[in-house]
Write a protein that holds these residues in place. Structure first.
Motif, PDB file in Angstrom:
ATOM      1  N   ASP A 116      11.881 -12.271 -16.845  1.00  0.00           N
ATOM      2  CA  ASP A 116      12.581 -11.047 -17.254  1.00  0.00           C
ATOM      3  C   ASP A 116      11.821  -9.780 -16.880  1.00  0.00           C
ATOM      4  OD1 ASP A 116      14.496 -12.645 -18.445  1.00  0.00           O
ATOM      5  OD2 ASP A 116      13.503 -12.621 -20.396  1.00  0.00           O
ATOM      6  N   ARG A 117      10.474  -9.909 -16.853  1.00  0.00           N
ATOM      7  CA  ARG A 117       9.642  -8.731 -16.629  1.00  0.00           C
ATOM      8  C   ARG A 117       8.611  -9.017 -15.549  1.00  0.00           C
ATOM      9  NH1 ARG A 117       8.673  -8.045 -23.036  1.00  0.00           N
ATOM     10  NH2 ARG A 117       8.268 -10.250 -22.663  1.00  0.00           N
ATOM     11  N   ILE A 118       8.135  -7.945 -14.959  1.00  0.00           N
ATOM     12  CA  ILE A 118       7.088  -8.044 -13.953  1.00  0.00           C
ATOM     13  C   ILE A 118       6.048  -6.973 -14.258  1.00  0.00           C
ATOM     14  CG2 ILE A 118       8.270  -6.509 -12.299  1.00  0.00           C
ATOM     15  CD1 ILE A 118       7.185  -8.289 -10.052  1.00  0.00           C
ATOM     16  N   LEU A 121      17.748  -6.567  -0.567  1.00  0.00           N
ATOM     17  CA  LEU A 121      16.951  -5.815  -1.527  1.00  0.00           C
ATOM     18  C   LEU A 121      17.715  -5.661  -2.836  1.00  0.00           C
ATOM     19  CD1 LEU A 121      14.374  -4.071  -2.037  1.00  0.00           C
ATOM     20  CD2 LEU A 121      15.703  -2.108  -1.220  1.00  0.00           C
ATOM     21  N   VAL A 122      17.064  -5.986  -3.958  1.00  0.00           N
ATOM     22  CA  VAL A 122      17.670  -5.862  -5.280  1.00  0.00           C
ATOM     23  C   VAL A 122      17.245  -4.560  -5.949  1.00  0.00           C
ATOM     24  CG1 VAL A 122      17.892  -6.908  -7.565  1.00  0.00           C
ATOM     25  CG2 VAL A 122      17.740  -8.372  -5.536  1.00  0.00           C
ATOM     26  N   HIS A 123      15.932  -4.299  -5.975  1.00  0.00           N
ATOM     27  CA  HIS A 123      15.406  -3.070  -6.582  1.00  0.00           C
ATOM     28  C   HIS A 123      14.148  -2.638  -5.846  1.00  0.00           C
ATOM     29  CE1 HIS A 123      18.072  -3.221 -10.034  1.00  0.00           C
ATOM     30  NE2 HIS A 123      17.627  -4.423 -10.371  1.00  0.00           N
ATOM     31  N   LEU A 126       4.832  -2.081 -16.525  1.00  0.00           N
ATOM     32  CA  LEU A 126       5.749  -3.154 -16.887  1.00  0.00           C
ATOM     33  C   LEU A 126       7.163  -2.734 -16.518  1.00  0.00           C
ATOM     34  CD1 LEU A 126       4.278  -3.993 -20.391  1.00  0.00           C
ATOM     35  CD2 LEU A 126       4.487  -5.622 -18.517  1.00  0.00           C
ATOM     36  N   TRP A 127       7.895  -3.661 -15.880  1.00  0.00           N
ATOM     37  CA  TRP A 127       9.224  -3.352 -15.377  1.00  0.00           C
ATOM     38  C   TRP A 127      10.224  -4.394 -15.868  1.00  0.00           C
ATOM     39  CZ3 TRP A 127       9.096   0.861 -11.875  1.00  0.00           C
ATOM     40  CH2 TRP A 127       7.826   1.180 -11.344  1.00  0.00           C
ATOM     41  N   ASP A 128      11.468  -3.953 -16.054  1.00  0.00           N
ATOM     42  CA  ASP A 128      12.581  -4.852 -16.321  1.00  0.00           C
ATOM     43  C   ASP A 128      13.116  -5.354 -14.982  1.00  0.00           C
ATOM     44  OD1 ASP A 128      15.556  -5.466 -16.594  1.00  0.00           O
ATOM     45  OD2 ASP A 128      14.989  -5.287 -18.692  1.00  0.00           O
ATOM     46  N   VAL A 129      13.101  -6.658 -14.777  1.00  0.00           N
ATOM     47  CA  VAL A 129      13.486  -7.211 -13.477  1.00  0.00           C
ATOM     48  C   VAL A 129      14.968  -6.997 -13.195  1.00  0.00           C
ATOM     49  CG1 VAL A 129      13.696  -9.361 -12.152  1.00  0.00           C
ATOM     50  CG2 VAL A 129      11.614  -8.907 -13.471  1.00  0.00           C
ATOM     51  N   SER A 130      15.807  -7.096 -14.215  1.00  0.00           N
ATOM     52  CA  SER A 130      17.250  -6.993 -13.988  1.00  0.00           C
ATOM     53  C   SER A 130      17.695  -5.587 -13.630  1.00  0.00           C
ATOM     54  CB  SER A 130      18.016  -7.482 -15.219  1.00  0.00           C
ATOM     55  OG  SER A 130      17.731  -6.661 -16.344  1.00  0.00           O
ATOM     56  N   LEU A 143       0.814  -1.205   0.000  1.00  0.00           N
ATOM     57  CA  LEU A 143       0.000   0.000   0.000  1.00  0.00           C
ATOM     58  C   LEU A 143       0.856   1.266   0.000  1.00  0.00           C
ATOM     59  CD1 LEU A 143      -2.878  -0.932   2.498  1.00  0.00           C
ATOM     60  CD2 LEU A 143      -2.642  -1.476   0.063  1.00  0.00           C
ATOM     61  N   ASP A 144       2.186   1.115   0.182  1.00  0.00           N
ATOM     62  CA  ASP A 144       3.067   2.288   0.139  1.00  0.00           C
ATOM     63  C   ASP A 144       3.402   2.712  -1.290  1.00  0.00           C
ATOM     64  OD1 ASP A 144       5.028   0.553  -0.802  1.00  0.00           O
ATOM     65  OD2 ASP A 144       6.231   0.585   1.017  1.00  0.00           O
ATOM     66  N   MET A 145       2.723   2.071  -2.270  1.00  0.00           N
ATOM     67  CA  MET A 145       2.807   2.434  -3.686  1.00  0.00           C
ATOM     68  C   MET A 145       4.049   1.894  -4.383  1.00  0.00           C
ATOM     69  SD  MET A 145       1.313   6.351  -3.589  1.00  0.00           S
ATOM     70  CE  MET A 145       2.564   6.978  -2.476  1.00  0.00           C
ATOM     71  N   THR A 146       4.820   1.034  -3.716  1.00  0.00           N
ATOM     72  CA  THR A 146       6.030   0.481  -4.318  1.00  0.00           C
ATOM     73  C   THR A 146       5.977  -1.040  -4.371  1.00  0.00           C
ATOM     74  OG1 THR A 146       7.320   0.185  -2.273  1.00  0.00           O
ATOM     75  CG2 THR A 146       7.361   2.375  -3.300  1.00  0.00           C
ATOM     76  N   VAL A 147       6.841  -1.574  -5.233  1.00  0.00           N
ATOM     77  CA  VAL A 147       7.153  -3.003  -5.261  1.00  0.00           C
ATOM     78  C   VAL A 147       8.638  -3.144  -4.982  1.00  0.00           C
ATOM     79  CG1 VAL A 147       7.332  -5.045  -6.747  1.00  0.00           C
ATOM     80  CG2 VAL A 147       5.301  -3.590  -6.863  1.00  0.00           C
ATOM     81  N   ARG A 148       8.972  -4.137  -4.166  1.00  0.00           N
ATOM     82  CA  ARG A 148      10.378  -4.389  -3.878  1.00  0.00           C
ATOM     83  C   ARG A 148      10.752  -5.778  -4.368  1.00  0.00           C
ATOM     84  NH1 ARG A 148      13.016  -1.239   0.762  1.00  0.00           N
ATOM     85  NH2 ARG A 148      11.869   0.733   0.723  1.00  0.00           N
ATOM     86  N   LEU A 149      11.932  -5.877  -4.980  1.00  0.00           N
ATOM     87  CA  LEU A 149      12.476  -7.143  -5.445  1.00  0.00           C
ATOM     88  C   LEU A 149      13.622  -7.551  -4.528  1.00  0.00           C
ATOM     89  CD1 LEU A 149      12.590  -6.534  -9.322  1.00  0.00           C
ATOM     90  CD2 LEU A 149      10.708  -7.407  -7.926  1.00  0.00           C
ATOM     91  N   TRP A 150      13.612  -8.822  -4.102  1.00  0.00           N
ATOM     92  CA  TRP A 150      14.548  -9.313  -3.098  1.00  0.00           C
ATOM     93  C   TRP A 150      15.286 -10.543  -3.614  1.00  0.00           C
ATOM     94  CZ3 TRP A 150      14.106  -6.359   1.433  1.00  0.00           C
ATOM     95  CH2 TRP A 150      12.911  -5.625   1.587  1.00  0.00           C
TER      96      TRP A 150
END
Length: 419
Positions: free
Chosen positions: A232-234, A211-213, A245-249, A197-204
């Motif tokens: 590759d994408r999320i 934390l990656v991104h 659409l996001w680039d995972v790398s 709900l904080d408006m973000t997505v975090r990649l781990w």
């Protein structure tokens, strides 16, 4: 490269290759999405061998047998007439979510009681309770296909990664400033995603818990996340009326999918990764081209909010359900309506295609689930009503084989149904 072993994937049809390269175990898949029971095995085998260096002449007999097994599986009838197998009083407080592992021999439940439980599907035995969260465990997932890790997301603003064998909490993923409401693993199980709900997505990083991104750009809650098949994408869906659409790398935003006039309630890739399907409170579903980020088609049959929308495994059709108590099934290529799922007496919040792609199950606040035919010429026929819950059903899941269904309800129970 040295081939180590073959693995079969029934839905969608495919052969997975595990091989050694540079002393590392790697994997690749041969997708057979157009496979039919009538497909000529020898022609297909020659085509596979000509394109895949790991398939030598000596390996052809093995691949031939695998193709025949896949064709036999496609010929199996879709299970109907499910019976109630187990009723599990899962938690002290209402459930929030459920999820199967790939094999279907285990499933997990999350709850307002701040725990996640792991269950044996066959015996109904509670295998372990995952404790540690300080608030509601709202979203849960296995790392399919491996099934040796679980991620839980909580209203306590953290996610946790657990070892399935021991129940040990391996990592506490901290950093979100609001409740976590969606989680997912990438297909290789190396990256976990948390939406908040904080408006973000975090990649781990799953191995280290680091934390990656942080994917920032949405201007309201993120309520849906999905990796494409390659990882590759999320895609993320948000109450800000957009999906992204996001680039995972790199963590870079590739496209913002704009056009909905209401909150985006779900966003998901088709199996090919070429299309994204979004559902919205504006009463519509939209199909988007992943490469250019443009809306390819929009359907607007619902008279109220669309709460869930999914592709079948081939991506040839998709279905939606909503607050109007209805479901619709569409042809992906044309956007034509194939049928209506009509029979629930209240809001329908979830749906899932059977692995075979010939049935859809829906969950409703009318305390029932319904199984519907989506076979050609029979789309929209109610095959069975699953009754017995005493409160609204918020989730319904097929296992990988399609012969077991889990339904989860606010009556604090989940029910196991067998074909």
């Amino acid at each position: 490269m040295k081939l180590k072993r073959f693995l079969l994937r029934y839905y969608p049809p495919g052969i997975l290759l595990e091989y050694i390269q540079s002393n590392e175990l790697r994997a690749k898949s041969i997708d057979l999405l157009s496979l039919e029971p009538e497909t000529d095995t020898e022609t297909l085998l020659d085509s596979i061998a000509s394109q895949e260096p790991l398939i030598s002449n000596s390996r052809k007999p093995q691949v031939r047998k695998l193709i025949e097994k896949l064709k036999e599986k496609l010929n199996e009838p879709t299970p109907d007439n499910f019976y109630l197998y187990k009723v599990l009083g899962a938690h002290l407080l209402p459930l929030t979510n459920t999820s199967f592992n790939k094999a279907g021999d285990k499933f997990i439940t999350g709850s307002y009681d701040r725990t996640c439980k792991v269950w044996d599907t066959v015996t109904g035995e509670e295998l372990m309770t995952l404790e540690g969260h300080q608030n509601v465990v709202y979203c849960i997932a296995f790392n399919i296909p491996y099934g040796d890790r679980i991620i839980t997301g909580s209203f306590d603003r953290t996610a946790r990664i657990w070892d399935v064998a021991t129940g040990e909490c391996l990592h506490i993923l901290s950093g979100h400033t609001q409740e976590i409401v969606c989680v997912a693993f990438n297909p290789s199980g190396t990256i976990a995603a948390t939406g908040s709900l904080d408006m973000t997505v975090r990649l781990w990083d799953v191995e280290t818990g680091l934390l990656v991104h942080t994917l920032s750009g949405h201007t309201s809650e993120v309520v849906s996340i999905d990796f494409d098949t390659r990882g590759d994408r999320i895609v993320t869906g948000s109450f800000d009326h957009t999906a992204r659409l996001w680039d995972v790398s790199t963590g870079e935003c590739l496209h913002t999918l704009q056009g909905h006039t209401g909150e985006v309630t779900s966003a998901t890739f088709d199996y090919s990764g070429d299309l994204v399907l979004t559902a919205s409170s504006d009463g519509s579903c939209r199909l988007w081209s992943v490469d250019v980020g443009h809306c390819a088609k929009s359907v607007t049959d619902h008279e109220d909010e669309v709460l869930d929308a999914r592709f079948n495994w081939t991506g040839a059709m998709f279905a939606s359900v909503g607050m109007d108590g209805l479901g619709y099934v569409y042809d992906t290529a044309t956007g034509a309506k194939l049928g209506v799922l009509e029979g629930h007496s209240g809001e329908v919040s979830r749906l899932m295609f059977s692995p075979q792609g010939t049935r859809v199950i829906t969950a409703s606040i009318d305390n029932t689930c319904r199984i519907w035919s989506v076979e050609p010429g029979d789309v929209g026929r109610c095959v069975q009503v699953l009754e017995g819950h005493s409160d609204e059903i918020f989730t319904c899941l097929y296992n990988y084989a399609g012969d077991t269904i889990i339904t989860g309800s606010k009556d604090n129970t989940c029910r196991v149904w067998k074909a």
